[in-house]
Motif scaffolding. Structure first.
Motif, PDB file in Angstrom:
ATOM      1  N   GLY A 100      37.820  18.361  34.891  1.00  0.00           N
ATOM      2  CA  GLY A 100      38.089  18.973  33.564  1.00  0.00           C
ATOM      3  C   GLY A 100      39.225  19.542  33.463  1.00  0.00           C
ATOM      4  O   GLY A 100      40.020  19.529  32.374  1.00  0.00           O
ATOM      5  N   SER A 101      39.791  20.554  34.541  1.00  0.00           N
ATOM      6  CA  SER A 101      40.894  21.107  34.280  1.00  0.00           C
ATOM      7  C   SER A 101      42.269  20.296  33.993  1.00  0.00           C
ATOM      8  O   SER A 101      42.976  20.514  33.545  1.00  0.00           O
ATOM      9  CB  SER A 101      41.037  21.872  35.607  1.00  0.00           C
ATOM     10  N   TYR A 131      36.537  28.397  27.743  1.00  0.00           N
ATOM     11  CA  TYR A 131      36.709  28.056  29.065  1.00  0.00           C
ATOM     12  C   TYR A 131      37.711  26.586  29.172  1.00  0.00           C
ATOM     13  O   TYR A 131      36.918  25.756  28.767  1.00  0.00           O
ATOM     14  CB  TYR A 131      35.980  28.038  30.351  1.00  0.00           C
ATOM     15  N   ASN A 146      30.536  28.036  27.484  1.00  0.00           N
ATOM     16  CA  ASN A 146      30.931  28.932  28.757  1.00  0.00           C
ATOM     17  C   ASN A 146      30.657  30.381  28.508  1.00  0.00           C
ATOM     18  O   ASN A 146      31.041  31.173  29.320  1.00  0.00           O
ATOM     19  CB  ASN A 146      32.226  28.727  29.324  1.00  0.00           C
ATOM     20  N   ASP A 202      37.236  20.605  23.287  1.00  0.00           N
ATOM     21  CA  ASP A 202      37.167  20.164  25.081  1.00  0.00           C
ATOM     22  C   ASP A 202      35.483  20.178  24.869  1.00  0.00           C
ATOM     23  O   ASP A 202      34.879  20.766  24.976  1.00  0.00           O
ATOM     24  CB  ASP A 202      37.544  21.735  25.617  1.00  0.00           C
ATOM     25  N   ILE A 208      31.478  20.274  28.700  1.00  0.00           N
ATOM     26  CA  ILE A 208      30.190  20.350  28.692  1.00  0.00           C
ATOM     27  C   ILE A 208      29.455  19.533  27.418  1.00  0.00           C
ATOM     28  O   ILE A 208      28.505  18.694  27.718  1.00  0.00           O
ATOM     29  CB  ILE A 208      29.828  21.897  28.586  1.00  0.00           C
ATOM     30  N   LYS A 265      32.474  16.520  33.524  1.00  0.00           N
ATOM     31  CA  LYS A 265      30.965  16.445  34.084  1.00  0.00           C
ATOM     32  C   LYS A 265      30.043  15.477  33.855  1.00  0.00           C
ATOM     33  O   LYS A 265      29.852  14.380  34.504  1.00  0.00           O
ATOM     34  CB  LYS A 265      30.340  17.850  33.278  1.00  0.00           C
TER      35      LYS A 265
HETATM   36  C1  LIG Z   1      34.600  23.409  28.477  1.00  0.00           C
HETATM   37  C2  LIG Z   1      35.200  23.068  29.864  1.00  0.00           C
HETATM   38  N1  LIG Z   1      36.409  22.712  30.136  1.00  0.00           N
HETATM   39  C3  LIG Z   1      36.866  22.518  30.944  1.00  0.00           C
HETATM   40  C4  LIG Z   1      36.554  22.813  32.444  1.00  0.00           C
HETATM   41  C5  LIG Z   1      36.996  22.494  33.948  1.00  0.00           C
HETATM   42  O1  LIG Z   1      36.258  21.340  34.499  1.00  0.00           O
HETATM   43  P1  LIG Z   1      36.426  21.160  35.830  1.00  0.00           P
HETATM   44  O2  LIG Z   1      35.585  22.332  36.710  1.00  0.00           O
HETATM   45  O3  LIG Z   1      36.009  19.887  36.159  1.00  0.00           O
HETATM   46  O4  LIG Z   1      37.921  21.342  36.435  1.00  0.00           O
HETATM   47  C6  LIG Z   1      35.258  23.141  32.314  1.00  0.00           C
HETATM   48  C7  LIG Z   1      34.272  23.623  33.689  1.00  0.00           C
HETATM   49  O5  LIG Z   1      33.341  24.050  33.597  1.00  0.00           O
HETATM   50  C8  LIG Z   1      34.349  23.366  30.937  1.00  0.00           C
HETATM   51  O6  LIG Z   1      33.366  23.816  30.998  1.00  0.00           O
END
Ligand SMILES: Cc1ncc(COP(=O)(O)O)c(C=O)c1O
Length: 431
Positions: free
Chosen positions: A114-115, A141, A215, A243, A246, A271
């Protein structure tokens, strides 16, 4: 193994793993647990103790553990090359499925976390608008990268005035001026968002948000809020990015954008899209996405679109979309039943509790506030009481996410929910 022995095991793992364990469980778990196996909605620790699990690996295990269709597909795939670093048909098979499910998905790109998806989305909106800044909301987040990790969990004394929240870096070691490119707004307040946008004319490339603030307390957008954000984005020439790491394939098979009927310019998924394999997705309007091919926007990643992850996602998306989304409807129904049951238990035991969110992702707030709207409201939660409850639940064989979140999967059964409520009743009695 009792909890003292479990702590000793954590101590041993510190000799080899930074922090002792490599999952987000590390810092927050009420006690360190070491797992050995899982099936359906159940996990076993190294001593064979069985738990009903609502952590679901922090979200991805939407089909539970060792789902037979996932296992079969991955077994088959593992006989073939695990990676090509080149084109293969599963890429467009999965991309086409996402196009059918997700309204904004005119084009799709794959990466592994996700990042990374958020990093790519930042780059796409900046390139398209030729503007430098990102607007995000307090408590949301968007991964741990330098440009994204701002004002996620600021302390009360760091937040600044509500009408112009400070942009607070989330980690030591972050590029010092990364916060300069991030403008922060409170969630669920259109008037303040409008004023903040006016204060940054022609600077903001994209408005990034979790369509449900999962989050920081699973706070739903108030009626009309997401529509309002979209029209402010248009008025100020900013792109709108959901985003959905989730909400994607949790609230609805078409993501929150389908659930709320609002199509953003771009969306990020992670996820649950892979049902447990590492896969994430950026999906969006063709003109934005095509910048990667024709507009000089660079995007890379050795494992992007690898066949193993896509084989997992291919099955996961099939399972979720079968019978017009029956699996997710079941999951959300089970979750709503659990939410209602927990509310009744709290009332029976005289505990002040707010349960917020939706069926497959909700949150327990030990608070006396009658309602919660934004991140700052969550700062009033009684975290000691939450920790005591989580520990009591664990002692009864129920795993909740260590921050008070609860994830429900498509394989939690009515019996699981009934057993969970019985166990949580005993946990409430211990508070
Ligand atoms: C809304 C959201 N964006 C981005 C991320 C980042 O995802 P990752 O942990 O796969 O890098 C998360 C992770 O919890 C998230 O909840």
């Amino acid at each position: 193994m009792n909890w003292d022995q479990s702590r000793a095991m954590l101590q041993r793992s510190r000799q080899s793993l930074a922090g002792g364990v490599s999952s987000p469980f590390r810092a927050k778990a009420p006690v360190p647990l070491f797992f050995d196996d899982g099936k359906g909605a159940h996990l076993w620790d190294v001593d064979g103790n069985q738990y009903i699990d609502y952590q679901l690996a922090w979200g991805p295990m939407i089909l539970g553990y060792s789902h037979p269709a996932m296992v079969a597909a991955l077994k088959q795939q593992v006989e073939k090359p695990l990676s090509y670093g080149a084109q293969h048909p599963l890429e467009f098979t999965v991309a086409e499925k996402i196009q059918q499910m997700v309204p904004c998905a005119e084009r799709v790109a794959f990466t592994s976390s996700g990042s990374e998806t958020v990093q790519l989305a930042h780059r796409l909106v900046r390139a398209c608008t030729r503007r430098p800044k990102i607007l995000k909301f307090e408590g949301h987040y968007h991964g741990w990268m330098d440009g994204a990790l701002h004002s996620y969990k600021p302390q009360e004394n760091e937040t600044g005035p509500l009408e112009a929240p400070s942009s607070v870096s989330g980690s030591r070691g972050q590029v010092a001026n990364a916060a300069d490119n991030v403008v922060v707004s409170p969630w669920n307040n259109l008037e303040l968002l409008s004023r903040i946008l006016q204060a940054h004319p022609n600077e903001i490339a994209g408005i990034f948000l979790e369509p449900v603030l999962c989050n920081s307390g699973c706070l739903m957008p108030e009626p009309g809020y997401l529509e309002g954000v979209q029209s402010l984005a248009r008025e100020h020439g900013c792109l709108l990015v959901f985003d959905e790491v989730i909400t994607g394939f949790r609230i609805h098979t078409g993501g929150a954008q389908k659930h709320f009927g609002i199509t953003p310019d771009l969306a990020t998924f992670g996820k649950a899209v892979g049902g447990g394999v590492p896969l994430s997705v950026v999906a969006g309007k063709a003109e934005l996405m095509e910048q990667m091919f024709t507009g000089g926007v660079v995007f890379g990643g050795t494992f992007n679109g690898n066949p193993f992850s896509l084989a997992g996602a291919n099955v996961c998306l099939d399972e979720l979309s079968r019978d017009d989304g029956a699996a997710l409807r079941h999951a959300n129904r089970m979750g709503e039943r659990l939410m209602d049951g927990i509310r009744s238990l709290a009332a029976q035991h005289g505990v002040a509790l707010q349960v917020t969110g939706f069926g497959t992702a909700f949150y327990l707030h030990f608070t006396t506030l009658p309602e919660l709207r934004d991140y700052r409201d969550t700062l009033k939660d009684n975290r000691d009481l939450l920790q005591r409850f989580l520990l009591a639940a664990l002692g009864e064989g129920v795993i909740l996410v260590p921050d008070g979140r609860v994830y429900v999967s498509a394989v939690h059964t009515e019996q699981d929910i009934a057993a969970t409520l019985e166990r949580l009743g005993r946990a409430f009695a211990k508070l």
